[in-house]
Design a protein around this motif. Structure first.
Motif, PDB file in Angstrom:
ATOM      1  N   ALA A 191       0.820  -1.215   0.000  1.00  0.00           N
ATOM      2  CA  ALA A 191       0.000   0.000   0.000  1.00  0.00           C
ATOM      3  C   ALA A 191       0.856   1.267   0.000  1.00  0.00           C
ATOM      4  CB  ALA A 191      -0.931  -0.006   1.200  1.00  0.00           C
ATOM      5  N   GLU A 192       2.020   1.206   0.594  1.00  0.00           N
ATOM      6  CA  GLU A 192       2.906   2.384   0.593  1.00  0.00           C
ATOM      7  C   GLU A 192       3.615   2.546  -0.743  1.00  0.00           C
ATOM      8  OE1 GLU A 192       5.551   2.473   3.930  1.00  0.00           O
ATOM      9  OE2 GLU A 192       3.957   1.900   5.317  1.00  0.00           O
ATOM     10  N   GLU A 193       3.938   1.426  -1.401  1.00  0.00           N
ATOM     11  CA  GLU A 193       4.642   1.487  -2.679  1.00  0.00           C
ATOM     12  C   GLU A 193       3.704   1.821  -3.837  1.00  0.00           C
ATOM     13  OE1 GLU A 193       7.046  -0.796   0.122  1.00  0.00           O
ATOM     14  OE2 GLU A 193       4.975  -1.021  -0.493  1.00  0.00           O
ATOM     15  N   LEU A 194       2.464   1.374  -3.751  1.00  0.00           N
ATOM     16  CA  LEU A 194       1.475   1.612  -4.807  1.00  0.00           C
ATOM     17  C   LEU A 194       0.309   2.406  -4.230  1.00  0.00           C
ATOM     18  CD1 LEU A 194       1.395  -1.888  -6.536  1.00  0.00           C
ATOM     19  CD2 LEU A 194       2.644   0.156  -7.245  1.00  0.00           C
ATOM     20  N   THR A 195       0.360   3.688  -4.408  1.00  0.00           N
ATOM     21  CA  THR A 195      -0.663   4.556  -3.836  1.00  0.00           C
ATOM     22  C   THR A 195      -1.798   4.778  -4.817  1.00  0.00           C
ATOM     23  OG1 THR A 195       0.610   6.483  -4.571  1.00  0.00           O
ATOM     24  CG2 THR A 195       0.956   5.738  -2.314  1.00  0.00           C
ATOM     25  N   ASN A 196      -2.982   4.998  -4.269  1.00  0.00           N
ATOM     26  CA  ASN A 196      -4.177   5.281  -5.060  1.00  0.00           C
ATOM     27  C   ASN A 196      -4.507   4.147  -6.028  1.00  0.00           C
ATOM     28  OD1 ASN A 196      -6.390   6.847  -5.735  1.00  0.00           O
ATOM     29  ND2 ASN A 196      -5.282   7.998  -7.288  1.00  0.00           N
ATOM     30  N   GLN A 197      -4.469   2.912  -5.524  1.00  0.00           N
ATOM     31  CA  GLN A 197      -4.771   1.747  -6.354  1.00  0.00           C
ATOM     32  C   GLN A 197      -6.251   1.736  -6.731  1.00  0.00           C
ATOM     33  OE1 GLN A 197      -3.361  -2.014  -4.763  1.00  0.00           O
ATOM     34  NE2 GLN A 197      -1.915  -0.916  -3.455  1.00  0.00           N
ATOM     35  N   ARG A 198      -6.523   1.412  -7.995  1.00  0.00           N
ATOM     36  CA  ARG A 198      -7.919   1.342  -8.438  1.00  0.00           C
ATOM     37  C   ARG A 198      -8.061   0.362  -9.605  1.00  0.00           C
ATOM     38  NH1 ARG A 198      -4.985   5.450  -9.393  1.00  0.00           N
ATOM     39  NH2 ARG A 198      -4.833   6.492 -11.382  1.00  0.00           N
ATOM     40  N   ASP A 199      -9.206  -0.274  -9.648  1.00  0.00           N
ATOM     41  CA  ASP A 199      -9.539  -1.230 -10.700  1.00  0.00           C
ATOM     42  C   ASP A 199      -9.966  -0.458 -11.947  1.00  0.00           C
ATOM     43  OD1 ASP A 199     -10.485  -3.246 -12.321  1.00  0.00           O
ATOM     44  OD2 ASP A 199     -11.793  -4.129 -10.793  1.00  0.00           O
ATOM     45  N   VAL A 200      -9.253  -0.659 -13.048  1.00  0.00           N
ATOM     46  CA  VAL A 200      -9.587   0.005 -14.311  1.00  0.00           C
ATOM     47  C   VAL A 200      -9.882  -1.027 -15.406  1.00  0.00           C
ATOM     48  CG1 VAL A 200      -8.355   2.150 -13.788  1.00  0.00           C
ATOM     49  CG2 VAL A 200      -7.125   0.252 -14.890  1.00  0.00           C
ATOM     50  N   THR A 201     -10.258  -2.223 -14.987  1.00  0.00           N
ATOM     51  CA  THR A 201     -10.502  -3.313 -15.925  1.00  0.00           C
ATOM     52  C   THR A 201     -11.548  -2.942 -16.967  1.00  0.00           C
ATOM     53  OG1 THR A 201      -9.907  -4.936 -14.231  1.00  0.00           O
ATOM     54  CG2 THR A 201     -11.167  -5.748 -16.123  1.00  0.00           C
ATOM     55  N   GLU A 202     -12.654  -2.369 -16.534  1.00  0.00           N
ATOM     56  CA  GLU A 202     -13.746  -2.060 -17.470  1.00  0.00           C
ATOM     57  C   GLU A 202     -13.354  -1.040 -18.523  1.00  0.00           C
ATOM     58  OE1 GLU A 202     -17.582  -1.282 -15.784  1.00  0.00           O
ATOM     59  OE2 GLU A 202     -17.345  -2.850 -14.288  1.00  0.00           O
ATOM     60  N   THR A 203     -12.496  -0.101 -18.174  1.00  0.00           N
ATOM     61  CA  THR A 203     -12.130   0.944 -19.135  1.00  0.00           C
ATOM     62  C   THR A 203     -10.894   0.592 -19.962  1.00  0.00           C
ATOM     63  OG1 THR A 203     -10.855   2.119 -17.448  1.00  0.00           O
ATOM     64  CG2 THR A 203     -13.145   2.794 -17.768  1.00  0.00           C
ATOM     65  N   VAL A 204     -10.052  -0.311 -19.469  1.00  0.00           N
ATOM     66  CA  VAL A 204      -8.802  -0.635 -20.162  1.00  0.00           C
ATOM     67  C   VAL A 204      -8.893  -1.937 -20.949  1.00  0.00           C
ATOM     68  CG1 VAL A 204      -6.367  -1.194 -19.810  1.00  0.00           C
ATOM     69  CG2 VAL A 204      -7.398   0.693 -18.554  1.00  0.00           C
ATOM     70  N   CYS A 205      -9.383  -2.989 -20.319  1.00  0.00           N
ATOM     71  CA  CYS A 205      -9.441  -4.295 -20.985  1.00  0.00           C
ATOM     72  C   CYS A 205     -10.548  -4.304 -22.032  1.00  0.00           C
ATOM     73  CB  CYS A 205      -9.654  -5.408 -19.968  1.00  0.00           C
ATOM     74  SG  CYS A 205      -8.269  -5.598 -18.825  1.00  0.00           S
ATOM     75  N   GLY A 206     -10.189  -4.697 -23.218  1.00  0.00           N
ATOM     76  CA  GLY A 206     -11.138  -4.698 -24.325  1.00  0.00           C
ATOM     77  C   GLY A 206     -11.039  -3.429 -25.142  1.00  0.00           C
ATOM     78  N   ALA A 207     -10.945  -2.295 -24.479  1.00  0.00           N
ATOM     79  CA  ALA A 207     -10.859  -1.011 -25.181  1.00  0.00           C
ATOM     80  C   ALA A 207      -9.427  -0.727 -25.636  1.00  0.00           C
ATOM     81  CB  ALA A 207     -11.355   0.112 -24.283  1.00  0.00           C
ATOM     82  N   GLN A 208      -8.452  -0.929 -24.735  1.00  0.00           N
ATOM     83  CA  GLN A 208      -7.057  -0.633 -25.058  1.00  0.00           C
ATOM     84  C   GLN A 208      -6.204  -1.888 -25.217  1.00  0.00           C
ATOM     85  OE1 GLN A 208      -5.330   2.199 -22.317  1.00  0.00           O
ATOM     86  NE2 GLN A 208      -7.293   3.230 -22.051  1.00  0.00           N
ATOM     87  N   PHE A 209      -6.497  -2.894 -24.421  1.00  0.00           N
ATOM     88  CA  PHE A 209      -5.714  -4.131 -24.419  1.00  0.00           C
ATOM     89  C   PHE A 209      -6.653  -5.326 -24.364  1.00  0.00           C
ATOM     90  CE2 PHE A 209      -3.230  -0.922 -22.102  1.00  0.00           C
ATOM     91  CZ  PHE A 209      -2.089  -0.881 -22.885  1.00  0.00           C
TER      92      PHE A 209
END
Length: 119
Positions: A37-55
């Motif tokens: 959590a300290e190394e990766l801040t502001n983690q969020r799921d972007v599967t719906e917007t990235v997978c299929g649309a970009q990759f």
């Protein structure tokens, strides 16, 4: 007697294999939630917007430090791989942003490389 020995070996092998997990069993959303959590801040799921649309990915997570992608196959990951990306376990890509400390990168990559390999 040989039949029973063979059956015992098959059962033992089956029990061991059911405890084994592969990279496909690992979900990005569970890899770093508390350990990084300290190394990766502001983690969020972007599967719906990235997978299929970009990759052609199956899971995508974004943090202030980069983009983390999971693919269904090595071929799909290879098709999305860019220079500078980090490929882990054949199906995960980490696309780091600039200025991420090398210690943080090493730690997060280690976590993903070893996630799900021991219970």
């Amino acid at each position: 007697m040989k039949r029973w020995s063979f059956a015992a070996v098959l059962i033992a092998t089956a029990v061991l294999l059911t405890g084994c997990r592969t990279a496909h069993d690992v979900e990005l959303r569970y890899v770093w939630d508390t350990e990084a959590a300290e190394e990766l801040t502001n983690q969020r799921d972007v599967t719906e917007t990235v997978c299929g649309a970009q990759f052609d990915c199956v899971e995508a997570w974004q943090a202030d430090q980069g983009l983390f992608l999971k693919f269904a196959s090595k071929q799909d990951a290879d098709a999305a791989l860019l220079e500078g990306d980090v490929l882990i376990r054949e199906i995960f890509i980490i696309r780091w942003k600039q200025d991420v400390p090398s210690e943080d990168k090493e730690y997060v990559e280690y976590m993903l490389r070893n996630s799900g390999t021991s219970e």
